[in-house]
Scaffold this motif. Sequence first.
Motif, PDB file in Angstrom:
ATOM      1  N   TYR B  35     -39.648  62.130 -24.142  1.00 42.17           N
ATOM      2  CA  TYR B  35     -38.364  61.443 -24.116  1.00 42.17           C
ATOM      3  C   TYR B  35     -37.846  61.280 -25.540  1.00 42.17           C
ATOM      4  O   TYR B  35     -38.615  61.121 -26.482  1.00 42.17           O
ATOM      5  CB  TYR B  35     -38.482  60.059 -23.490  1.00 42.17           C
ATOM      6  N   GLN B  37     -35.490  58.656 -27.684  1.00 42.71           N
ATOM      7  CA  GLN B  37     -34.859  57.345 -27.634  1.00 42.71           C
ATOM      8  C   GLN B  37     -34.093  57.104 -28.935  1.00 42.71           C
ATOM      9  O   GLN B  37     -34.690  56.861 -29.982  1.00 42.71           O
ATOM     10  CB  GLN B  37     -35.880  56.235 -27.407  1.00 42.71           C
ATOM     11  N   LEU B  91     -40.756  59.768 -27.642  1.00 42.74           N
ATOM     12  CA  LEU B  91     -41.788  59.132 -26.831  1.00 42.74           C
ATOM     13  C   LEU B  91     -42.440  60.140 -25.911  1.00 42.74           C
ATOM     14  O   LEU B  91     -41.749  60.937 -25.271  1.00 42.74           O
ATOM     15  CB  LEU B  91     -41.168  58.021 -25.979  1.00 42.74           C
ATOM     16  N   PHE B 105     -46.255  55.031 -21.537  1.00 40.50           N
ATOM     17  CA  PHE B 105     -45.677  55.591 -22.750  1.00 40.50           C
ATOM     18  C   PHE B 105     -46.623  55.437 -23.933  1.00 40.50           C
ATOM     19  O   PHE B 105     -47.358  54.443 -24.034  1.00 40.50           O
ATOM     20  CB  PHE B 105     -44.379  54.872 -23.114  1.00 40.50           C
ATOM     21  N   GLY B 106     -46.554  56.382 -24.853  1.00 40.75           N
ATOM     22  CA  GLY B 106     -47.164  56.208 -26.159  1.00 40.75           C
ATOM     23  C   GLY B 106     -46.260  55.357 -27.035  1.00 40.75           C
ATOM     24  O   GLY B 106     -45.167  54.953 -26.619  1.00 40.75           O
ATOM     25  N   SER B 107     -46.710  55.082 -28.256  1.00 41.16           N
ATOM     26  CA  SER B 107     -45.924  54.251 -29.176  1.00 41.16           C
ATOM     27  C   SER B 107     -44.784  55.010 -29.835  1.00 41.16           C
ATOM     28  O   SER B 107     -43.911  54.410 -30.448  1.00 41.16           O
ATOM     29  CB  SER B 107     -46.832  53.650 -30.247  1.00 41.16           C
TER      30      SER B 107
END
Lengths: 116, 114
Positions: B35, B37, B91, B105-107
């Motif tokens: 993703y 963002q 992400l 999700f990862g950071s």
Amino acid sequence: QQQVKQSPQSLIVQKGGIPIINCAYENTAFDYFPWYQQFPGKGPALLIAIRPDVSEKKEGRFTISFNKSAKQFSLHIMDSQPGDSATYFCAASSDGLSNTGNQFYFGTGTSLTVIP
Amino acid sequence: EAGVAQSPRYKIIEKRQSVAFWCNPISGHATLYWYQQILGQGPKLLIQFQNNGVVDDSQLPKDRFSAERLKGVDSTLKIQPAKLEDSAVYLCASSSGGAYPRYTFGSGTRLTVV
């Protein structure tokens, strides 16, 4: 085109208040509606999710209310705490019960501030 | 359960340079997503993998973005050449199946293109 519309953009409440964040969608194929909480510098984390076969779901201080006919759902945070200050995203997906999962369409986010 | 691992955490590059991001999903999660963002917005899907096959890449700017998931586990996302508007957090997420899929999700990797 925004698939999921979220409001308000920002929200400030006193500790103990009940912030409410609203989302609306158009695609009736959506059948999974999660809410995510995101702190600065972190990825979104799943808070709570609902499917259209129920109108309400509670997990701890978080409640989702779902109105299928109005194509709306909302997040309520009971007894809000300063630690709840974060950005909240609603999302929608049409993954059904498949094991593959479909993409999530996210709202634009609500920045919540809980004042001590 | 270990989370979704991403690296690097931050990257600053000049426009027209190339950059690559890495993601290691939760063990056993067959579905992996990238993703984008942009600041103040919700995540927007770039690409979705099921094992090592692409399920959806309709929103991936294929003239400059590419992604792969070799062996159905780790994934890399590349941008070449980068533009100023690519500045965002990227992400990675992975998903389990079931009635209430766990979508983790990862950071993220914060990319700044100058």
